[in-house]
Design a protein around this motif. Structure first.
Motif, PDB file in Angstrom:
ATOM      1  N   MET A  86      -9.834  13.888   9.594  1.00 37.23           N
ATOM      2  CA  MET A  86      -9.741  13.888   8.245  1.00 37.23           C
ATOM      3  C   MET A  86     -11.038  14.372   7.694  1.00 37.23           C
ATOM      4  O   MET A  86     -11.131  14.771   6.519  1.00 37.23           O
ATOM      5  CB  MET A  86      -9.647  12.316   8.120  1.00 37.23           C
ATOM      6  N   LEU A 127     -13.363   7.227   5.163  1.00 38.78           N
ATOM      7  CA  LEU A 127     -12.377   6.809   4.388  1.00 38.78           C
ATOM      8  C   LEU A 127     -12.518   5.675   3.527  1.00 38.78           C
ATOM      9  O   LEU A 127     -12.343   5.574   2.383  1.00 38.78           O
ATOM     10  CB  LEU A 127     -11.272   6.331   5.392  1.00 38.78           C
ATOM     11  N   PHE A 152       2.131  10.214   6.675  1.00 38.13           N
ATOM     12  CA  PHE A 152       1.122   9.645   6.400  1.00 38.13           C
ATOM     13  C   PHE A 152       0.037  10.519   5.567  1.00 38.13           C
ATOM     14  O   PHE A 152      -0.144  10.174   4.361  1.00 38.13           O
ATOM     15  CB  PHE A 152       0.301   9.116   7.459  1.00 38.13           C
ATOM     16  N   LYS A 153       0.111  11.523   5.968  1.00 44.46           N
ATOM     17  CA  LYS A 153      -0.706  12.736   5.158  1.00 44.46           C
ATOM     18  C   LYS A 153      -0.010  13.245   4.023  1.00 44.46           C
ATOM     19  O   LYS A 153      -0.848  13.669   3.166  1.00 44.46           O
ATOM     20  CB  LYS A 153      -1.119  13.791   6.318  1.00 44.46           C
ATOM     21  N   GLU A 193      -1.970  -0.068  -6.463  1.00 47.48           N
ATOM     22  CA  GLU A 193      -1.501  -0.605  -5.310  1.00 47.48           C
ATOM     23  C   GLU A 193      -1.344  -2.184  -5.397  1.00 47.48           C
ATOM     24  O   GLU A 193      -2.190  -2.704  -6.109  1.00 47.48           O
ATOM     25  CB  GLU A 193      -2.236  -0.193  -3.875  1.00 47.48           C
ATOM     26  N   TYR A 194      -0.675  -2.706  -4.534  1.00 43.47           N
ATOM     27  CA  TYR A 194      -0.628  -4.270  -4.527  1.00 43.47           C
ATOM     28  C   TYR A 194      -0.300  -4.688  -5.827  1.00 43.47           C
ATOM     29  O   TYR A 194      -0.793  -5.844  -6.326  1.00 43.47           O
ATOM     30  CB  TYR A 194      -1.880  -4.773  -4.098  1.00 43.47           C
ATOM     31  N   ARG A 253     -14.194   6.695   0.613  1.00 39.73           N
ATOM     32  CA  ARG A 253     -13.351   7.238  -0.392  1.00 39.73           C
ATOM     33  C   ARG A 253     -12.515   6.166  -1.052  1.00 39.73           C
ATOM     34  O   ARG A 253     -11.551   6.418  -1.909  1.00 39.73           O
ATOM     35  CB  ARG A 253     -12.342   8.527   0.097  1.00 39.73           C
ATOM     36  N   TYR A 274       0.968  -1.043  -0.148  1.00 38.06           N
ATOM     37  CA  TYR A 274      -0.012  -0.201  -0.081  1.00 38.06           C
ATOM     38  C   TYR A 274       0.858   1.148   0.069  1.00 38.06           C
ATOM     39  O   TYR A 274       2.194   1.076   0.307  1.00 38.06           O
ATOM     40  CB  TYR A 274      -1.047   0.050   1.289  1.00 38.06           C
ATOM     41  N   LEU A 275       0.509   2.291  -0.324  1.00 39.31           N
ATOM     42  CA  LEU A 275       1.226   3.506  -0.613  1.00 39.31           C
ATOM     43  C   LEU A 275       1.952   4.159   0.732  1.00 39.31           C
ATOM     44  O   LEU A 275       1.551   3.862   1.945  1.00 39.31           O
ATOM     45  CB  LEU A 275       0.174   4.829  -1.125  1.00 39.31           C
ATOM     46  N   ASP A 297      -8.236  -0.662   3.085  1.00 36.48           N
ATOM     47  CA  ASP A 297      -6.997  -1.405   3.686  1.00 36.48           C
ATOM     48  C   ASP A 297      -6.820  -0.881   5.049  1.00 36.48           C
ATOM     49  O   ASP A 297      -6.356   0.155   5.383  1.00 36.48           O
ATOM     50  CB  ASP A 297      -5.799  -1.184   2.985  1.00 36.48           C
ATOM     51  N   PHE A 357       6.345   5.849   5.547  1.00 35.00           N
ATOM     52  CA  PHE A 357       5.752   5.815   6.659  1.00 35.00           C
ATOM     53  C   PHE A 357       6.346   5.247   7.866  1.00 35.00           C
ATOM     54  O   PHE A 357       5.928   5.423   8.941  1.00 35.00           O
ATOM     55  CB  PHE A 357       4.297   4.661   6.428  1.00 35.00           C
ATOM     56  N   GLU A 368      -4.420  -1.300   6.926  1.00 43.01           N
ATOM     57  CA  GLU A 368      -2.932  -0.783   7.397  1.00 43.01           C
ATOM     58  C   GLU A 368      -3.220   0.836   6.967  1.00 43.01           C
ATOM     59  O   GLU A 368      -2.417   1.708   7.517  1.00 43.01           O
ATOM     60  CB  GLU A 368      -1.896  -1.357   6.379  1.00 43.01           C
ATOM     61  N   GLU A 369      -3.661   1.121   5.730  1.00 46.08           N
ATOM     62  CA  GLU A 369      -4.060   2.633   5.481  1.00 46.08           C
ATOM     63  C   GLU A 369      -4.711   3.428   6.332  1.00 46.08           C
ATOM     64  O   GLU A 369      -4.399   4.356   6.712  1.00 46.08           O
ATOM     65  CB  GLU A 369      -4.314   2.645   4.033  1.00 46.08           C
ATOM     66  N   ILE A 403     -10.719   3.895   0.595  1.00 50.36           N
ATOM     67  CA  ILE A 403      -9.739   3.398   1.451  1.00 50.36           C
ATOM     68  C   ILE A 403     -10.160   2.220   2.422  1.00 50.36           C
ATOM     69  O   ILE A 403     -10.671   2.605   3.445  1.00 50.36           O
ATOM     70  CB  ILE A 403      -8.953   4.513   2.155  1.00 50.36           C
ATOM     71  N   LYS A 453      -5.261   2.714   9.387  1.00 48.07           N
ATOM     72  CA  LYS A 453      -4.353   2.687  10.650  1.00 48.07           C
ATOM     73  C   LYS A 453      -3.728   4.016  10.399  1.00 48.07           C
ATOM     74  O   LYS A 453      -3.488   4.920  11.518  1.00 48.07           O
ATOM     75  CB  LYS A 453      -3.628   1.638  10.845  1.00 48.07           C
ATOM     76  N   ARG A 454      -2.882   4.064   9.544  1.00 46.32           N
ATOM     77  CA  ARG A 454      -1.756   5.220   9.266  1.00 46.32           C
ATOM     78  C   ARG A 454      -2.640   6.540   9.160  1.00 46.32           C
ATOM     79  O   ARG A 454      -1.877   7.358   9.572  1.00 46.32           O
ATOM     80  CB  ARG A 454      -0.973   4.639   8.155  1.00 46.32           C
ATOM     81  N   LEU A 455      -3.703   6.580   8.385  1.00 47.62           N
ATOM     82  CA  LEU A 455      -4.166   7.995   8.486  1.00 47.62           C
ATOM     83  C   LEU A 455      -5.080   8.237   9.456  1.00 47.62           C
ATOM     84  O   LEU A 455      -5.332   9.505   9.614  1.00 47.62           O
ATOM     85  CB  LEU A 455      -5.304   7.854   7.109  1.00 47.62           C
TER      86      LEU A 455
END
Lengths: 385, 104
Positions: free
Chosen positions: B4, B31, A151-152, A170-171, B34, A38-39, B38, A45, B40-41, B36, B43-45
């Protein structure tokens, strides 16, 4: 998935996304970005969030001066907050030799318009009240350095690039690159093939694998080393605003996240070359000991997590950015040696200019991918962590 | 912390999924809306799973939201990696400095 694109960028970290966005901004929007996870999951990150202009050589100072200008306006430019704050970088100096070398750096930084200066331990304590200044004889301070939210920032670049027409997959992992008669024909992925005439290797820790796929005949040594980061529970905001660095304590760096209040950082413990990023107890103990040396009050603060990530290192600690002459339209921007996040805005701008206009006013020659083969290593970039 | 999404009076803004980092049901669902999806994503956002509880409270809830909104089965959604320390530990303890020499 598109079956054809003018440009394929391999690597969906902040470097690849910044290049994609900047190409699209110059009307080269037929761009596909391939990301095997993922990005941002590769290195962006996992980074320490710092953004500084305090380097010891002209090229990195000039590049970072421009990068900070872009960071300052990035929220408006990309349309999403990247939480960039100019909270400064404070290098603690413990002996005359260290002080002299930082005085020299400050003179060079000032020459290129970076307002860094040497300050006293007392002044350093005014900036970071909790600081332990035992043994500190001075500090290098620049208030226009800072930090941002990785992240942002990744999210903001990706969204802005997509708005301009860039496609991001992605992936989707690059498995091979078809080259015929010195020209690129296609990139083979786990989800099919994309015909293209141009590839940009922005895979950082995995860049050597991509070079190998394309048969790049130049020796570009980029090796992945595991470094680690730590984060504590939140403490009262504003206690440790700048990035505080001490080379005497093993390249330790730490700062308090602007919005969250947790303290993050790391030190110079590295393992590798390796693709293993499992966190280690050795790091957990070592980083706690070092943080307590710099800010004794942190002894009473809980560690909540540690994580691993890569420094994609070259022998001189500087990235390789530029064109590979033997393969038409093959470019590389990788091997950032721990500085990719802070450099990303200017690297994207510079490489897009080089590709679209054929030239750039940024000092990309310094990052010449051919310097290793010619034995012309640069001075080791100031690096921490 | 920076949100967000903007506050709109939606009741889901009052349902806290992550108590450590103050993340609401609406933020997570926005999210996912939109694209998103995943974990993991997400989580990070939003920083779910990254606070002092290390995901014990929020991760199962987020998994159920993702499952409901995407039609995936909960066990198809991977749990983010757990890392040491499993519970918060004081730096001074890890540094071996919480003994008598600390009384200076």
């Amino acid at each position: 998935m598109k079956s054809e694109a003018k440009t394929v960028i391999i690597g969906g970290g902040i470097i690849g996304l910044s290049i994609a966005y900047n190409l699209a901004k110059l009307s080269e929007s037929d761009v596909v970005v391939l990301e095997k996870g993922y990005l941002g999951n590769g290195s962006t990150f996992r980074c320490g969030t710092g953004i500084r202009q305090q380097f010891g050589d002209e090229a990195n100072i000039r590049m970072m001066k421009r990068s900070v200008e872009i960071w300052e306006g990035l929220k408006e430019e990309l349309g999403h907050d990247v939480e960039f704050t100019q909270s400064g970088y404070l290098f603690l100096l413990y002996d005359e030799e260290e002080l002299e070398s930082f005085k020299k750096n400050v003179r060079l930084q000032n020459k290129f318009g970076v307002p860094s200066r040497i300050i006293t331990p007392e002044e350093a304590r005014e900036i970071v009240p909790l600081l332990n200044t035992d043994g500190v004889i001075g500090a290098a301070w620049n208030h226009t350095d800072g930090k941002a939210n990785p992240f942002k920032a990744v999210f903001a670049y990706a969204e802005a690039a997509k708005r301009l027409g860039v496609e991001i997959y992605e992936y989707t992992e690059a498995k091979g690159i078809k080259v015929e008669n010195g020209g690129i024909k296609a990139v083979v992925t786990n989800r099919g093939e994309i015909k293209t005439g141009r590839v940009i290797n922005a895979a950082n820790a995995w860049a050597s694998k991509i070079n190998e796929m394309a048969g790049v005949p130049v020796d570009i040594p980029i090796h992945p080393y595991k470094h680690q980061g730590v984060k504590t529970e939140p403490i009262k905001p504003g206690q440790i605003e700048p990035m505080v660095v001490s080379f005497k304590h093993g390249g330790v760096y730490l700062t308090q996240e602007a919005n969250q209040g947790g303290v993050i950082g790391g030190y110079g413990l590295k393992y590798g070359p390796t693709y293993d990023i499992t966190p280690t107890y050795e790091f957990l103990r070592g980083v706690s000991y070092r943080f307590a040396r710099i800010i004794p009050a942190l002894k009473y603060v809980n560690v909540i997590r540690i994580w691993g990530g890569f420094y994609a290192e070259t022998p001189d600690g500087n990235a390789t950015i530029g064109r590979i002459n033997e393969i038409d339209e093959f470019y590389i921007a990788a091997g950032f040696s721990g500085h990719g996040f802070m450099l990303a805005p200017v690297v994207g701008e510079a490489l897009a200019e080089l590709i679209v206009d054929g030239k750039t006013n940024k000092p990309l020659d310094f990052y010449d991918p051919y310097r290793f083969e010619r034995g012309e290593l640069r001075g080791k970039a100031i690096q921490m962590g | 912390m920076v949100k967000m999404t903007e506050n709109t009076g939606d009741p889901r803004e009052k349902i806290i999924i992550c108590r450590c980092n103050d993340v609401t049901q609406k933020e997570i669902e926005d999210l996912i809306d939109r694209g998103i999806t995943d974990i993991e994503e997400i989580k990070r956002l939003t920083r779910i799973g990254m606070g002092p509880c290390q995901g014990r409270t929020c991760i199962p809830l987020v998994i159920s939201i993702i499952a409901r909104k995407t039609g995936k089965k909960p066990d198809e959604i991977p749990v983010p990696a757990t890392r040491v320390p499993v519970r918060p530990v004081m730096m001074g303890v890890l540094a071996g400095e919480m003994g008598d020499d600390d009384e200076e």
